[in-house]
Scaffold this motif. Structure first.
Motif, short mmCIF file in Angstrom:
data_model
loop_
_atom_site.label_atom_id
_atom_site.label_comp_id
_atom_site.label_asym_id
_atom_site.label_seq_id
_atom_site.Cartn_x
_atom_site.Cartn_y
_atom_site.Cartn_z
N PRO A 267 9.56 4.17 30.44
CA PRO A 267 8.19 4.48 30.87
C PRO A 267 7.23 4.52 29.68
N HIS A 268 5.94 4.33 29.97
CA HIS A 268 4.95 4.25 28.91
C HIS A 268 4.91 5.52 28.06
N TRP A 269 5.03 6.68 28.71
CA TRP A 269 4.96 7.93 27.95
C TRP A 269 6.12 8.04 26.97
N TYR A 270 7.27 7.44 27.33
CA TYR A 270 8.42 7.51 26.44
C TYR A 270 8.24 6.57 25.25
N ARG A 271 7.60 5.43 25.49
CA ARG A 271 7.30 4.53 24.38
C ARG A 271 6.30 5.18 23.41
N VAL A 272 5.31 5.87 23.98
CA VAL A 272 4.34 6.58 23.13
C VAL A 272 5.05 7.65 22.32
N LEU A 273 5.98 8.35 22.95
CA LEU A 273 6.73 9.40 22.25
C LEU A 273 7.59 8.79 21.15
N THR A 274 8.19 7.63 21.41
CA THR A 274 8.99 6.96 20.39
C THR A 274 8.14 6.53 19.21
N LEU A 275 6.96 5.99 19.50
CA LEU A 275 6.04 5.61 18.43
C LEU A 275 5.63 6.83 17.61
N ALA A 276 5.38 7.94 18.30
CA ALA A 276 5.05 9.18 17.58
C ALA A 276 6.20 9.60 16.68
N GLY A 277 7.44 9.38 17.14
CA GLY A 277 8.60 9.69 16.31
C GLY A 277 8.67 8.84 15.06
N ILE A 278 8.34 7.53 15.19
CA ILE A 278 8.33 6.65 14.03
C ILE A 278 7.24 7.07 13.04
N LEU A 279 6.06 7.42 13.56
CA LEU A 279 4.99 7.89 12.69
C LEU A 279 5.37 9.21 12.02
N LEU A 280 6.05 10.08 12.75
CA LEU A 280 6.51 11.34 12.17
C LEU A 280 7.51 11.07 11.05
N LEU A 281 8.37 10.07 11.25
CA LEU A 281 9.32 9.67 10.20
C LEU A 281 8.57 9.27 8.93
N ALA A 282 7.51 8.48 9.09
CA ALA A 282 6.74 8.04 7.93
C ALA A 282 6.08 9.23 7.22
N VAL A 283 5.51 10.14 7.99
CA VAL A 283 4.82 11.29 7.40
C VAL A 283 5.80 12.19 6.66
N LEU A 284 6.91 12.52 7.30
CA LEU A 284 7.86 13.46 6.70
C LEU A 284 8.54 12.90 5.45
N THR A 285 8.79 11.58 5.46
CA THR A 285 9.48 10.99 4.31
C THR A 285 8.53 10.60 3.18
N LEU A 286 7.35 10.09 3.53
CA LEU A 286 6.43 9.62 2.51
C LEU A 286 5.57 10.75 1.95
N ALA A 287 5.13 11.66 2.81
CA ALA A 287 4.23 12.73 2.36
C ALA A 287 4.99 13.97 1.89
N VAL B 88 0.84 -1.21 0.00
CA VAL B 88 0.00 0.00 0.00
C VAL B 88 0.87 1.25 0.00
N LEU B 89 1.92 1.25 0.81
CA LEU B 89 2.77 2.44 0.90
C LEU B 89 3.40 2.77 -0.45
N THR B 90 3.97 1.77 -1.12
CA THR B 90 4.63 2.06 -2.40
C THR B 90 3.61 2.34 -3.50
N SER B 91 2.45 1.73 -3.44
CA SER B 91 1.46 1.96 -4.51
C SER B 91 0.88 3.36 -4.48
N VAL B 92 0.94 4.03 -3.32
CA VAL B 92 0.40 5.40 -3.24
C VAL B 92 1.51 6.44 -3.35
N GLY B 93 2.72 6.01 -3.66
CA GLY B 93 3.76 6.99 -3.95
C GLY B 93 5.00 6.93 -3.11
N ALA B 94 5.06 6.05 -2.10
CA ALA B 94 6.26 5.96 -1.27
C ALA B 94 7.38 5.29 -2.07
N VAL B 95 8.59 5.80 -1.93
CA VAL B 95 9.72 5.14 -2.56
C VAL B 95 9.95 3.81 -1.85
#
Length: 487
Positions: free
Chosen positions: A292-312, A104-111
């Motif tokens: 801590p849980h809040w740090y894991r959430v922050l790390t996940l947000a960082g991974i999602l931010l990586l996807a948004v900034l690179t793919l979009a 799905v990622l590559t079909s919508v334009g992700a390298v």
């Protein structure tokens, strides 16, 4: 003997030496680039250094650094537990979910390398956690990315369609897309059953506890392959099909920055089975608690931010990954002391060395020399097959897009000569042959899988990936040529 032939023989010699002796092929390739480039091709060392793949180097370093942080603070294990709950404990669905997301990622334009860089670390974390063959999981991600790679709005599709239109050849975007998707899906099905997927049909995970039980999968394995009880606290009660090596372990002792020999000794002792040795664990034998849980959430947000900034927004994935990793390190520096030591330096050395040598080959005209020789053959069908082979071999080491852009124009004369070779079929065959080989550990996608493999003997995993890449490089051109050119 021509300089082009000398450079080809040198490449073959590198493969032979790296296969027989425990020498990193990246070292051989760097030396080969220097000797062949200067003594045979007359290039300057500055020109050779200019061929160093800085973008690929930064991508590999950034991704492995960021996901080492995510592994250290427990984010990867947390994502694994959430995903298993999402599929209601059906472990068999996990490889196909990874395949589908990548497609799905590559079909919508992700390298393609961007999609693999984001999905592969998570997918290989699943493989370690739930006794899924890591080779299967890595290949499912790569083939998924290639399956969606030729949609009309994708990167590969757009480049190929422009090259074909510029050459004045007939074009059918849907045929090219469906050819790539169908072949990669068929290969994924074969890999699923060949690499242990049938065993996963009976495997289940305890979604309420967030840990794997998979008693059916455990019972299906011979006793020798079952994980020792000491590993159960880390990976649940699921028996591992791969050695239970904790490659990524949070730092427990003082960090010695730049101490590469210490890091190498640590990894070597851990891979040798000394997981309780203080030298291999930083002075302690118990794994520190997750962040801590809040740090894991922050790390996940960082991974999602990586996807948004690179793919979009099409930002460089290497720079973005390192930037996010730095931000997470500054927030909780004591949790991330070993992250830089966990970057896959041997694999990065291998990939960048081979890529540098390939650039030397391109500059000295070796690739064009081979392509022109094939295109001049009297038999159009044979020329089409050999061009598919060249596309596969070169793409296994270099840019697939560059191959598509250079080899399709070479085929224009005999495609337009009315000799019976279908331009639409040939384009589909060339597209698949030049991209399906990205499973090779010398390509960006294969390198990302190798760099993020967890809990495995890296040398053995590299050899398996290289063997599979070699099989695909030989078999795929023949298959797609027969399907789309001959039939």
């Amino acid at each position: 003997m021509s300089p082009q032939l000398i450079s080809i023989y040198a490449l073959v010699a590198m493969f032979v030496v790296a296969t027989i002796l425990p020498i990193n092929m990246g070292v051989l390739a760097f030396v080969g680039a220097f000797l062949v480039g200067t003594l045979v091709a007359g290039q300057t060392t500055s020109a050779i250094i200019a061929g160093f793949p800085g973008g690929l180097f930064l991508t590999l370093v950034g991704i492995t650094f960021l996901f080492a942080i995510a592994q250290n603070n427990g984010t990867i294990d947390w994502l694994v537990r959430l995903a298993v709950r999402g599929v209601r404990g059906r472990i068999v669905a996990i490889p196909w979910i990874m395949f589908g997301i990548s497609a799905v990622l590559t079909s919508v334009g992700a390298v393609s390398p961007g999609a693999v860089a984001i999905i592969a670390p998570i997918a290989l974390g699943f493989a370690l956690k739930y006794s899924i063959n890591p080779l299967l999981m890595g290949l499912m991600v790569v083939h998924g990315a290639q399956a969606g790679g030729f949609s009309p709005i994708s990167i590969y599709g757009g480049i190929t369609n422009r090259v074909v239109a510029k050459a004045g050849l007939p074009l059918n975007e849907i045929v090219t897309f469906l050819a790539s998707f169908g072949v990669n899906l068929a290969v994924a099905v074969l890999l699923f059953f060949a690499l242990g997927g049938r065993r996963l049909l009976q495997a289940r995970a305890d979604v309420s506890a967030g840990q794997a039980t998979a008693n059916a999968a455990t019972a299906a394995q011979p006793p020798a392959s079952r994980a020792p009880a000491a590993v159960a606290g880390t990976v649940g009660n699921l028996a591992l099909a791969i050695p239970p090596v904790a490659v990524t372990v949070p730092q427990a002792g003082p960090q010695v920055y730049g101490d590469a020999e210490s890091e190498a000794l640590t990894e070597e002792r851990m891979l040798s089975g000394h997981r309780d040795d203080p030298l291999a664990t930083g002075g302690v034998t118990d794994k520190p608690a997750e962040g801590p849980h809040w740090y894991r959430v922050l790390t996940l947000a960082g991974i999602l931010l990586l996807a948004v900034l690179t793919l979009a927004f099409n930002l460089d994935i290497g720079f973005v990954a390192i930037t996010i990793g730095l931000g997470l390190s500054l927030i909780a520096p004591n949790l991330q002391k070993r992250a830089m030591g966990q970057v896959s330096w041997p694999e990065i050395m291998l990939i960048t060395g081979v890529s540098t040598y390939v650039v030397v080959l391109e500059k000295m005209g070796t690739i064009s020399f081979v392509g022109d020789s094939v295109a001049g053959l009297a038999s159009p069908m044979l020329a089409a097959l050999l061009l598919c082979f060249i596309g596969a071999v070169v793409s296994a080491f270099a840019s697939s897009t560059a191959v598509l852009g250079s080899l399709i124009p070479l085929a224009v004369p005999f495609l337009q000569s009315g000799t019976g070779v279908s331009p639409i079929g040939f384009i589909a065959a060339m597209a698949v042959a030049s991209t399906i080989v990205d499973v090779s550990p010398f390509s960006t996608n294969g390198a990302l899988v190798l760099a993020n493999a967890q809990g495995v003997d890296r040398e053995a995993f590299f050899r398996k990936l290289m063997a599979y890449g070699a099989i695909v490089t030989v078999v795929a051109p023949i298959v797609v040529w027969a399907l789309f050119v001959v039939l």
